[in-house]
Motif scaffolding. Structure first.
Motif, PDB file in Angstrom:
ATOM      1  N   UNK A 185       0.808  -1.217   0.000  1.00 56.21           N
ATOM      2  CA  UNK A 185       0.000   0.000   0.000  1.00 56.21           C
ATOM      3  C   UNK A 185       0.849   1.279   0.000  1.00 56.21           C
ATOM      4  N   UNK A 186       1.873   1.353   0.816  1.00 54.67           N
ATOM      5  CA  UNK A 186       2.726   2.537   0.866  1.00 54.67           C
ATOM      6  C   UNK A 186       3.420   2.799  -0.460  1.00 54.67           C
ATOM      7  N   UNK A 187       3.910   1.728  -1.088  1.00 57.80           N
ATOM      8  CA  UNK A 187       4.580   1.862  -2.391  1.00 57.80           C
ATOM      9  C   UNK A 187       3.595   2.358  -3.452  1.00 57.80           C
ATOM     10  N   UNK A 188       2.407   1.802  -3.450  1.00 51.52           N
ATOM     11  CA  UNK A 188       1.400   2.190  -4.435  1.00 51.52           C
ATOM     12  C   UNK A 188       0.949   3.633  -4.246  1.00 51.52           C
ATOM     13  N   UNK A 189       0.765   4.038  -3.009  1.00 47.66           N
ATOM     14  CA  UNK A 189       0.327   5.410  -2.746  1.00 47.66           C
ATOM     15  C   UNK A 189       1.407   6.403  -3.169  1.00 47.66           C
ATOM     16  N   UNK A 190       2.661   6.114  -2.857  1.00 49.19           N
ATOM     17  CA  UNK A 190       3.746   7.001  -3.294  1.00 49.19           C
ATOM     18  C   UNK A 190       3.789   7.106  -4.814  1.00 49.19           C
ATOM     19  N   UNK A 191       3.689   5.974  -5.494  1.00 45.60           N
ATOM     20  CA  UNK A 191       3.747   5.962  -6.960  1.00 45.60           C
ATOM     21  C   UNK A 191       2.563   6.691  -7.579  1.00 45.60           C
ATOM     22  N   UNK A 192       1.375   6.422  -7.077  1.00 37.82           N
ATOM     23  CA  UNK A 192       0.184   7.068  -7.625  1.00 37.82           C
ATOM     24  C   UNK A 192       0.189   8.572  -7.346  1.00 37.82           C
ATOM     25  N   UNK A 193       0.679   8.974  -6.179  1.00 37.66           N
ATOM     26  CA  UNK A 193       0.793  10.395  -5.865  1.00 37.66           C
ATOM     27  C   UNK A 193       1.728  11.073  -6.868  1.00 37.66           C
ATOM     28  N   UNK A 194       2.856  10.458  -7.144  1.00 40.26           N
ATOM     29  CA  UNK A 194       3.810  11.017  -8.113  1.00 40.26           C
ATOM     30  C   UNK A 194       3.196  11.090  -9.511  1.00 40.26           C
ATOM     31  N   UNK A 195       2.504  10.036  -9.917  1.00 42.21           N
ATOM     32  CA  UNK A 195       1.856   9.989 -11.228  1.00 42.21           C
ATOM     33  C   UNK A 195       0.793  11.086 -11.361  1.00 42.21           C
ATOM     34  N   UNK A 196      -0.017  11.264 -10.319  1.00 40.04           N
ATOM     35  CA  UNK A 196      -1.066  12.279 -10.333  1.00 40.04           C
ATOM     36  C   UNK A 196      -0.442  13.669 -10.433  1.00 40.04           C
ATOM     37  N   UNK A 197       0.611  13.930  -9.650  1.00 39.70           N
ATOM     38  CA  UNK A 197       1.272  15.230  -9.695  1.00 39.70           C
ATOM     39  C   UNK A 197       1.950  15.467 -11.039  1.00 39.70           C
ATOM     40  N   UNK A 198       2.627  14.451 -11.581  1.00 37.29           N
ATOM     41  CA  UNK A 198       3.294  14.579 -12.885  1.00 37.29           C
ATOM     42  C   UNK A 198       2.289  14.863 -14.001  1.00 37.29           C
ATOM     43  N   UNK A 199       1.051  14.420 -13.813  1.00 34.76           N
ATOM     44  CA  UNK A 199       0.007  14.640 -14.816  1.00 34.76           C
ATOM     45  C   UNK A 199      -0.636  16.022 -14.673  1.00 34.76           C
ATOM     46  N   UNK A 200      -0.229  16.769 -13.648  1.00 35.67           N
ATOM     47  CA  UNK A 200      -0.784  18.101 -13.429  1.00 35.67           C
ATOM     48  C   UNK A 200      -2.112  18.098 -12.701  1.00 35.67           C
ATOM     49  N   UNK A 201      -2.434  16.996 -12.043  1.00 34.76           N
ATOM     50  CA  UNK A 201      -3.703  16.868 -11.346  1.00 34.76           C
ATOM     51  C   UNK A 201      -3.518  17.074  -9.842  1.00 34.76           C
ATOM     52  N   UNK A 202      -4.600  16.989  -9.093  1.00 35.26           N
ATOM     53  CA  UNK A 202      -4.598  17.226  -7.657  1.00 35.26           C
ATOM     54  C   UNK A 202      -4.868  15.924  -6.905  1.00 35.26           C
ATOM     55  N   UNK A 203      -3.852  15.396  -6.192  1.00 34.77           N
ATOM     56  CA  UNK A 203      -4.066  14.136  -5.473  1.00 34.77           C
ATOM     57  C   UNK A 203      -4.896  14.326  -4.203  1.00 34.77           C
ATOM     58  N   UNK A 204      -5.838  13.426  -4.012  1.00 34.45           N
ATOM     59  CA  UNK A 204      -6.668  13.408  -2.817  1.00 34.45           C
ATOM     60  C   UNK A 204      -6.593  12.022  -2.178  1.00 34.45           C
ATOM     61  N   UNK A 205      -6.555  11.998  -0.855  1.00 36.46           N
ATOM     62  CA  UNK A 205      -6.598  10.743  -0.100  1.00 36.46           C
ATOM     63  C   UNK A 205      -7.962  10.596   0.557  1.00 36.46           C
ATOM     64  N   UNK A 206      -8.477   9.384   0.556  1.00 31.73           N
ATOM     65  CA  UNK A 206      -9.672   9.056   1.326  1.00 31.73           C
ATOM     66  C   UNK A 206      -9.177   8.250   2.525  1.00 31.73           C
ATOM     67  N   UNK A 207      -9.508   8.729   3.722  1.00 28.51           N
ATOM     68  CA  UNK A 207      -9.002   8.128   4.960  1.00 28.51           C
ATOM     69  C   UNK A 207     -10.158   7.663   5.819  1.00 28.51           C
ATOM     70  N   UNK A 208     -10.022   6.456   6.361  1.00 32.99           N
ATOM     71  CA  UNK A 208     -10.991   5.931   7.324  1.00 32.99           C
ATOM     72  C   UNK A 208     -10.655   6.558   8.675  1.00 32.99           C
ATOM     73  N   UNK A 209     -11.453   7.500   9.112  1.00 37.97           N
ATOM     74  CA  UNK A 209     -11.171   8.248  10.332  1.00 37.97           C
ATOM     75  C   UNK A 209     -11.476   7.465  11.602  1.00 37.97           C
ATOM     76  N   UNK A 210     -12.013   6.258  11.464  1.00 38.62           N
ATOM     77  CA  UNK A 210     -12.365   5.461  12.640  1.00 38.62           C
ATOM     78  C   UNK A 210     -11.269   4.479  13.051  1.00 38.62           C
TER      79      UNK A 210
END
Length: 137
Positions: free
Chosen positions: A5-30
């Motif tokens: 999960x950590x590797x995927x989130x880092x990679x997807x965050x980089x991909x989203x930023x490189x594409x000029x988009x805005x990364x958002x996380x959905x977090x389970x607050x419970x």
């Protein structure tokens, strides 16, 4: 084996930023250990913008996501263990990835209400005799 999960989130965050988009996380607050602004929690979840202009000191490692940000002008440190991250996606088009719950994380949910039920739980029904596999570590 370590969670991906950590590797995927880092990679997807980089991909989203490189594409000029805005990364958002959905977090389970419970999940225990999650520190997020409670006034923005909706149905036990919170969506946070993690673009570099919105956060400071973003750290995505194999254990958690953490950063500092301002919410309504008030600075706050945000912390979310990896098991609490439900998804990462681009705000502009919804592209990204959702994650299922990891085995054994049921014990990580915060128990706000004491268990006052005096009746013991009913035993689960026996298996139908079919063989099953069990992961042993």
């Amino acid at each position: 084996m370590q969670s991906s999960r950590g590797y995927l989130i880092r990679s997807l965050n980089e991909w989203i930023l490189d594409s000029g988009w805005t990364p958002h996380l959905v977090i389970d607050a419970e999940i225990q250990g999650v520190m997020v602004p409670e006034q923005f929690i909706n149905d036990g979840q919170i969506v946070l913008n993690i673009t570099p202009s919105a956060v400071q000191s973003l750290l995505i490692d194999n254990e958690a996501v953490s950063f500092s940000a301002r919410f309504g002008g008030v600075p706050m440190n945000v912390f979310a263990p990896m098991v609490a991250i439900l998804a990462i996606y681009a705000k502009e088009n919804g592209m990204g990835m959702g994650f299922g719950t990891e085995p054994g994380c049921e014990a990580l949910y915060q128990d706000d209400e004491p268990d006052n039920d005096p009746t013991p739980p009913e035993p689960s029904p026996k298996a139908s005799g079919r063989p099953s596999l069990k992961v042993v570590k």
